[in-house]
Motif scaffolding. Structure first.
Motif, PDB file in Angstrom:
ATOM      1  N   GLY A 251       0.790  -1.224   0.000  1.00 60.87           N
ATOM      2  CA  GLY A 251       0.000   0.000   0.000  1.00 60.87           C
ATOM      3  C   GLY A 251       0.821   1.273   0.000  1.00 60.87           C
ATOM      4  N   GLY A 252       2.130   1.151  -0.227  1.00 60.63           N
ATOM      5  CA  GLY A 252       2.993   2.315  -0.225  1.00 60.63           C
ATOM      6  C   GLY A 252       2.935   3.111  -1.523  1.00 60.63           C
ATOM      7  N   ILE A 253       3.540   4.288  -1.476  1.00 65.12           N
ATOM      8  CA  ILE A 253       3.586   5.184  -2.634  1.00 65.12           C
ATOM      9  C   ILE A 253       5.032   5.276  -3.103  1.00 65.12           C
ATOM     10  CG2 ILE A 253       3.207   7.543  -3.455  1.00 65.12           C
ATOM     11  CD1 ILE A 253       1.053   7.734  -1.195  1.00 65.12           C
ATOM     12  N   LEU A 254       5.240   4.978  -4.378  1.00 65.80           N
ATOM     13  CA  LEU A 254       6.573   4.931  -4.967  1.00 65.80           C
ATOM     14  C   LEU A 254       6.758   6.084  -5.944  1.00 65.80           C
ATOM     15  CD1 LEU A 254       9.231   3.199  -5.439  1.00 65.80           C
ATOM     16  CD2 LEU A 254       8.010   2.250  -7.423  1.00 65.80           C
ATOM     17  N   ALA A 255       7.892   6.771  -5.857  1.00 69.17           N
ATOM     18  CA  ALA A 255       8.275   7.750  -6.877  1.00 69.17           C
ATOM     19  C   ALA A 255       9.272   7.072  -7.805  1.00 69.17           C
ATOM     20  CB  ALA A 255       8.891   8.987  -6.237  1.00 69.17           C
ATOM     21  N   LEU A 256       8.877   6.849  -9.041  1.00 63.96           N
ATOM     22  CA  LEU A 256       9.693   6.128 -10.011  1.00 63.96           C
ATOM     23  C   LEU A 256      10.213   7.083 -11.068  1.00 63.96           C
ATOM     24  CD1 LEU A 256       9.165   2.756 -11.723  1.00 63.96           C
ATOM     25  CD2 LEU A 256       9.058   4.774 -13.158  1.00 63.96           C
ATOM     26  N   LYS A 257      11.485   6.990 -11.380  1.00 62.63           N
ATOM     27  CA  LYS A 257      12.068   7.799 -12.445  1.00 62.63           C
ATOM     28  C   LYS A 257      11.744   7.137 -13.780  1.00 62.63           C
ATOM     29  CE  LYS A 257      16.351  10.060 -13.906  1.00 62.63           C
ATOM     30  NZ  LYS A 257      17.830  10.149 -13.679  1.00 62.63           N
ATOM     31  N   GLY A 258      10.836   7.743 -14.531  1.00 59.80           N
ATOM     32  CA  GLY A 258      10.414   7.182 -15.803  1.00 59.80           C
ATOM     33  C   GLY A 258      11.238   7.712 -16.957  1.00 59.80           C
ATOM     34  N   VAL A 259      10.629   7.766 -18.137  1.00 58.04           N
ATOM     35  CA  VAL A 259      11.330   8.205 -19.345  1.00 58.04           C
ATOM     36  C   VAL A 259      11.519   9.715 -19.342  1.00 58.04           C
ATOM     37  CG1 VAL A 259      11.251   8.294 -21.860  1.00 58.04           C
ATOM     38  CG2 VAL A 259      10.461   6.243 -20.661  1.00 58.04           C
ATOM     39  N   GLY A 260      10.452  10.453 -19.019  1.00 63.25           N
ATOM     40  CA  GLY A 260      10.513  11.907 -19.094  1.00 63.25           C
ATOM     41  C   GLY A 260      10.528  12.610 -17.757  1.00 63.25           C
ATOM     42  N   GLY A 261      10.440  11.863 -16.671  1.00 66.36           N
ATOM     43  CA  GLY A 261      10.413  12.464 -15.346  1.00 66.36           C
ATOM     44  C   GLY A 261       9.884  11.462 -14.336  1.00 66.36           C
ATOM     45  N   TYR A 262       9.740  11.913 -13.101  1.00 65.45           N
ATOM     46  CA  TYR A 262       9.264  11.021 -12.045  1.00 65.45           C
ATOM     47  C   TYR A 262       7.749  10.856 -12.109  1.00 65.45           C
ATOM     48  CZ  TYR A 262      13.719  10.432  -9.760  1.00 65.45           C
ATOM     49  OH  TYR A 262      15.016  10.063  -9.484  1.00 65.45           O
ATOM     50  N   GLN A 263       7.316   9.671 -11.742  1.00 62.94           N
ATOM     51  CA  GLN A 263       5.890   9.358 -11.608  1.00 62.94           C
ATOM     52  C   GLN A 263       5.626   8.865 -10.196  1.00 62.94           C
ATOM     53  OE1 GLN A 263       6.159   6.528 -14.896  1.00 62.94           O
ATOM     54  NE2 GLN A 263       4.507   7.600 -15.926  1.00 62.94           N
ATOM     55  N   LEU A 264       4.508   9.262  -9.656  1.00 63.84           N
ATOM     56  CA  LEU A 264       4.063   8.744  -8.363  1.00 63.84           C
ATOM     57  C   LEU A 264       3.138   7.567  -8.616  1.00 63.84           C
ATOM     58  CD1 LEU A 264       3.443  12.174  -6.640  1.00 63.84           C
ATOM     59  CD2 LEU A 264       5.184  10.498  -5.981  1.00 63.84           C
ATOM     60  N   MET A 265       3.442   6.424  -7.996  1.00 62.52           N
ATOM     61  CA  MET A 265       2.721   5.191  -8.287  1.00 62.52           C
ATOM     62  C   MET A 265       2.228   4.546  -7.007  1.00 62.52           C
ATOM     63  SD  MET A 265       5.175   3.687 -11.335  1.00 62.52           S
ATOM     64  CE  MET A 265       3.834   3.117 -12.371  1.00 62.52           C
ATOM     65  N   CYS A 266       1.048   3.933  -7.106  1.00 60.05           N
ATOM     66  CA  CYS A 266       0.521   3.144  -5.998  1.00 60.05           C
ATOM     67  C   CYS A 266      -0.467   2.139  -6.568  1.00 60.05           C
ATOM     68  CB  CYS A 266      -0.141   4.027  -4.936  1.00 60.05           C
ATOM     69  SG  CYS A 266      -1.706   4.792  -5.448  1.00 60.05           S
ATOM     70  N   ASP A 267      -0.897   1.214  -5.724  1.00 63.31           N
ATOM     71  CA  ASP A 267      -1.847   0.174  -6.134  1.00 63.31           C
ATOM     72  C   ASP A 267      -3.169   0.822  -6.524  1.00 63.31           C
ATOM     73  OD1 ASP A 267      -3.540  -1.991  -6.429  1.00 63.31           O
ATOM     74  OD2 ASP A 267      -2.991  -2.929  -4.519  1.00 63.31           O
ATOM     75  N   ALA A 268      -3.559   0.687  -7.794  1.00 61.89           N
ATOM     76  CA  ALA A 268      -4.775   1.331  -8.283  1.00 61.89           C
ATOM     77  C   ALA A 268      -6.035   0.648  -7.779  1.00 61.89           C
ATOM     78  CB  ALA A 268      -4.775   1.350  -9.822  1.00 61.89           C
ATOM     79  N   ARG A 269      -5.901  -0.524  -7.176  1.00 63.59           N
ATOM     80  CA  ARG A 269      -7.083  -1.227  -6.658  1.00 63.59           C
ATOM     81  C   ARG A 269      -7.290  -0.981  -5.171  1.00 63.59           C
ATOM     82  NH1 ARG A 269      -4.861  -6.739  -9.239  1.00 63.59           N
ATOM     83  NH2 ARG A 269      -3.118  -5.905  -8.006  1.00 63.59           N
ATOM     84  N   SER A 270      -6.365  -0.275  -4.554  1.00 68.27           N
ATOM     85  CA  SER A 270      -6.451  -0.007  -3.116  1.00 68.27           C
ATOM     86  C   SER A 270      -6.980   1.394  -2.876  1.00 68.27           C
ATOM     87  CB  SER A 270      -5.074  -0.159  -2.469  1.00 68.27           C
ATOM     88  OG  SER A 270      -5.078   0.362  -1.158  1.00 68.27           O
ATOM     89  N   ASP A 271      -8.191   1.479  -2.378  1.00 68.64           N
ATOM     90  CA  ASP A 271      -8.770   2.790  -2.119  1.00 68.64           C
ATOM     91  C   ASP A 271      -7.958   3.529  -1.059  1.00 68.64           C
ATOM     92  OD1 ASP A 271     -11.094   4.209  -3.233  1.00 68.64           O
ATOM     93  OD2 ASP A 271     -11.654   4.465  -1.127  1.00 68.64           O
ATOM     94  N   ALA A 272      -7.427   2.797  -0.086  1.00 66.39           N
ATOM     95  CA  ALA A 272      -6.644   3.426   0.977  1.00 66.39           C
ATOM     96  C   ALA A 272      -5.363   4.040   0.400  1.00 66.39           C
ATOM     97  CB  ALA A 272      -6.308   2.399   2.058  1.00 66.39           C
ATOM     98  N   ALA A 273      -4.694   3.306  -0.500  1.00 61.84           N
ATOM     99  CA  ALA A 273      -3.449   3.818  -1.088  1.00 61.84           C
ATOM    100  C   ALA A 273      -3.728   5.042  -1.949  1.00 61.84           C
ATOM    101  CB  ALA A 273      -2.783   2.722  -1.914  1.00 61.84           C
ATOM    102  N   VAL A 274      -4.791   4.979  -2.739  1.00 60.17           N
ATOM    103  CA  VAL A 274      -5.122   6.106  -3.610  1.00 60.17           C
ATOM    104  C   VAL A 274      -5.495   7.324  -2.788  1.00 60.17           C
ATOM    105  CG1 VAL A 274      -6.711   6.924  -5.393  1.00 60.17           C
ATOM    106  CG2 VAL A 274      -5.813   4.595  -5.512  1.00 60.17           C
ATOM    107  N   ARG A 275      -6.268   7.133  -1.743  1.00 58.87           N
ATOM    108  CA  ARG A 275      -6.650   8.273  -0.894  1.00 58.87           C
ATOM    109  C   ARG A 275      -5.440   8.855  -0.172  1.00 58.87           C
ATOM    110  NH1 ARG A 275     -11.959   9.031  -0.851  1.00 58.87           N
ATOM    111  NH2 ARG A 275     -13.314   7.288  -1.480  1.00 58.87           N
ATOM    112  N   ARG A 276      -4.522   7.993   0.201  1.00 64.76           N
ATOM    113  CA  ARG A 276      -3.302   8.479   0.847  1.00 64.76           C
ATOM    114  C   ARG A 276      -2.484   9.337  -0.123  1.00 64.76           C
ATOM    115  NH1 ARG A 276      -1.078   3.829   1.789  1.00 64.76           N
ATOM    116  NH2 ARG A 276      -2.536   3.419   3.468  1.00 64.76           N
TER     117      ARG A 276
END
Length: 774
Positions: A209-234
């Protein structure tokens, strides 16, 4: 008989493995010669027998349908063998910047093959795929002018790079575990090195349920489990993004990559093609509501969700290992531009991300993800970014000097345009080739998305983007076009530059962008066009805030022939984020009572200030009318992001059956300008006995009918639809269908964004033709 031809290939030819392809083809046909990147073009010479040369040129034509192939006869003597020469700087004004390309099928197979030395290497690439523009330091494309220059090739990679029979022959972004780049994880537990270990730790974080900052192709993306309402709300709480929709990335699967997407969405053929296209964009899709597994907080109140597929090997590995969809939203603080450097990411995203997945491949040109939507049967861009920007546009007319356009305040992108004056070329003794080039050199380039110019960091990126475009294409602006609003950051910046400048009316810019695209697609000027430029707010020539305009004519000669009945915006610019203010202004103008004002507002004082014109400007904005309707229906009284009220209104209308329109009149004002009287809609909108969805649908149907009545009244030969309101699929498709029934030709942008992201292109066009109409 031995002959020789010099060839020049222009267009998007850099970073596509074209030189290796040409070298292999020439050797296969027994031809001698050489090929090189020169500036932003590919140039070379082939010599041999006439039949082999003809076959060579035929194959080039077949393999490069979107490029321009120019040839000339040259002296045949003195060539043996075929070589790839070192890239040469050349002139860049006709250069085409290479775009970032997602991993090709061969690289994906290799990525998943335990026997491959690049098994699970997050930076696998070849001559056909890999990062390009985001890595680019300058043209022509070559490893020494990219972010890969810091990674010397190992012996194995060097052998592949030099082998004409290898698919990594002259693959400038080639990489492997031995020569890098390298991945690492940084979190509370410290640093985890090693690509596989770092990736496994990141997946474990996401599963918990954590939030990850991933260095992508053009910049960082914030990622979390899209099926977890708790993670998305966080994530929403930490990013201070209470309701703005979040994009979701799905694993690649099945024959066409869309297996996981199709389980939860219903993409049409155009949307499916867009999802797997080179840009790997975010595409707005309708979910299968009965099967949706996504958290409810992904896109509250909306009918569509932004869906994307992996755009890099790292994304593929992460999604495969996680085994489900992940939220993938821009790595930034609310109101700031994208973050792209490691140290900056840890500083700016601290408190949002729980951990970081970094790598040491530099991002030299940061970009957000592009966003597309299917409207009226075609995919339309809403935002340009990684994989489809910079957008290079051949102009159907000549520019007599180079122009820089600064775009708008919101959804900012900038543009650079130039003409014959920058048509110098290295010559090879044939004026015919130079003449053909000169006919094709008028062009414009629209930058990737910059964003809202409301913060110092955004203004810095704005300035960097302007300088970067000019440097990349070797063109220096001789004049600046900017919005007529004196308060826009782009206008203030233009005033401080030592160049001639021209203020261009906002809606004329929208109309001219649309007109130029229609001209280009038709191959001929469309003649006079009626353009409905409907958006939020634009500075009018009379000082009022326009936004519901009908313009007739052509670039440089637009005439305002109709508008919306004006109403006051109590609180001025605050109305953009507080739609209840638009609703209140509409109710006052129509003599209606409305009790939806938030508690704590001193309504008599607000009314008195508005009557005196204090911070309550008049507006003819169609965007504010949509906002007001949304507030009147109780859908959105206070917006947390631009366009929220109108998007919720459209979503509500989409849940209703087709609606009957309320007839609306076009009434002449004191100056004889027809204005749409929207006041009959208020009693319908306030009728609580009717379902909200039905009232929202009637609102859309009524405005679409009014647009068609105006077009018929003015005898419009062609109808153009532009401005931010025309992102509304329901409204556009109602107008489009009605116009088609009447045999009217309708134009809607399909290359340049219809909203303010395309404004800079229109500023270039309008500025040029204003000079020609004087």
């Amino acid at each position: 008989m031995r002959e020789a031809w010099h060839f020049c290939i222009e267009g998007r030819v850099q970073g596509r493995g074209l030189r290796p392809f040409i070298a292999r083809l020439a050797r296969e046909l027994g031809l001698a010669g050489e090929v090189a990147n020169v500036g932003g073009r590919v140039e070379g010479t082939v010599a041999g027998e006439g039949a082999a040369l003809a076959a060579f040129l035929e194959r080039l034509h077949h393999e490069l349908p979107a490029a321009r192939l120019l040839t000339e006869a040259v002296e045949a003597a003195g060539r043996a063998g075929f070589r790839i020469l070192e890239s040469l700087p050349g002139e860049r004004d006709m250069a085409s910047a290479p775009l970032d390309i997602p991993p090709c099928p061969a690289c994906l197979t290799e990525l998943r093959d335990p026997a491959s030395r690049r098994h699970r290497h997050p930076f696998i690439a070849c001559a056909e795929c890999g990062p390009r523009y985001s890595l680019l330091d300058g043209l022509p494309w070559g490893r020494a002018r990219t972010g890969m220059a810091a990674f010397p090739l190992c012996a194995a990679c060097r052998a592949e790079f030099d082998d004409p029979h290898d698919r990594r022959f002259h693959a400038e972004a080639i990489a492997c575990p031995a020569c890098g780049p390298r991945l690492w994880f940084a979190g509370e537990g410290g640093r985890v090195d090693g690509g596989r270990e770092a990736l496994a730790t990141a997946v474990s974080l996401l599963r918990s349920g954590g939030i990850l900052a991933l260095k992508g192709v053009g910049g960082y993306q914030l990622m979390c489990d899209a099926r977890s309402d708790a993670a998305v709300r966080r994530l929403r709480e930490r990013k201070r993004r209470p309701s703005k929709p979040l994009a979701v990335m799905y694993p690649w699967g099945g024959m066409d990559g869309l297996e996981a997407v199709r389980r939860e969405f219903v993409p049409g053929s155009a949307e499916a093609d867009a999802l797997v296209s080179q840009a790997r964009p975010i595409v707005l899709l309708h979910p299968r509501s009965s099967e949706a597994s996504l958290a409810e907080a992904i896109a509250p109140g909306l009918a569509e969700i932004g869906v994307m597929l992996p755009s890099s090997p790292l994304h593929h590995l992460l999604l495969d290992d996680f085994g489900g969809p992940l939220v993938a939203t821009s790595g930034n603080r609310s109101g700031e531009p994208l973050v792209w450097a490691e140290a900056d990411a840890e500083a700016r995203l601290a408190g949002i991300a729980d951990a970081f997945l970094h790598h040491d491949r530099p991002i030299l040109r940061p970009m957000d993800d592009p966003v597309l939507r299917a409207i009226a049967g075609r995919i339309r861009p809403l935002r340009l970014g990684r994989g489809d920007a910079p957008l290079e546009i051949e102009l159907p007319f000549g520019l007599e000097r180079s122009w820089l356009a600064t775009g708008g305040q919101m959804k900012n992108a900038v543009a650079l345009g130039w003409g014959p004056r920058f048509g110098r070329r290295t010559t090879h003794g044939a004026s015919a080739m130079d003449g053909r080039r000169a006919q094709e050199q008028e062009r414009a380039v629209l930058s990737p998305h910059v964003g809202e110019l409301d913060s110092p960091r955004a203004l810095a990126r704005f300035a960097t983007t302007i300088e970067g475009l000019q440097e990349l294409y070797g063109v220096r602006a001789e004049a600046i076009a900017h919005d007529a609003h004196p308060g826009y950051a782009g206008s203030r910046w233009a005033v401080g530059q030592p160049l001639p400048r021209l203020a261009v009316q906002h809606h004329a810019s929208h109309a001219s962008a649309l007109y130029a695209e229609a001209w280009r697609s038709k191959g001929a000027s469309p003649g006079e066009m009626l353009v409905l430029a409907w958006d939020g707010l634009g500075y009018g020539v009379d000082g009022d805030l326009w936004g519901g305009e009908a313009l007739l004519g052509r670039p440089g000669r637009w005439r305002r022939v109709a508008s919306l009945r004006s109403f006051r915006l109590p609180g001025g610019e605050r109305a953009a984020r507080e739609p209840w203010r638009s609703a209140l202004g509409m109710a006052w103008a129509a003599g209606e009572q409305w009790g939806g004002v938030p508690e704590g507002i001193d309504l008599p004082l607000l009314r008195e200030a508005a009557m005196q014109g204090l911070n309550a400007p008049l507006t003819s904005s169609m965007g504010r009318l949509f906002d007001g309707a949304s507030a009147l229906l109780g859908l959105c009284g206070t917006a947390s992001y631009e366009g929220e009220a109108a998007m919720r209104l459209e979503a509500a209308a989409g849940r209703a059956s087709p609606a009957m329109a309320v007839p609306l009149a076009w009434l002449d004002d004191d100056e004889g300008l027809p204005r749409l009287d929207w006041s009959p809609l208020l009693s319908m909108l306030l009728d609580a006995s009717r379902p909200v969805a039905d009232r929202a649908a009637v609102f859309h149907a009524s405005l679409a009918r009014a647009a068609l009545v105006l077009a018929h009244r003015l005898g419009a030969p062609a109808l153009g639809l532009t401005g931010g309101v025309m992102q509304n699929r329901l409204l556009v498709e109602l107008i489009h269908a009605g116009a088609a029934d009447e045999g009217m030709e309708v134009f809607l942008p399909a290359v340049v964004p219809v909203n303010d992201a395309g404004l800079a292109f229109g500023q270039l066009v309008e500025a040029h033709f204003i000079g020609h109409s004087e």
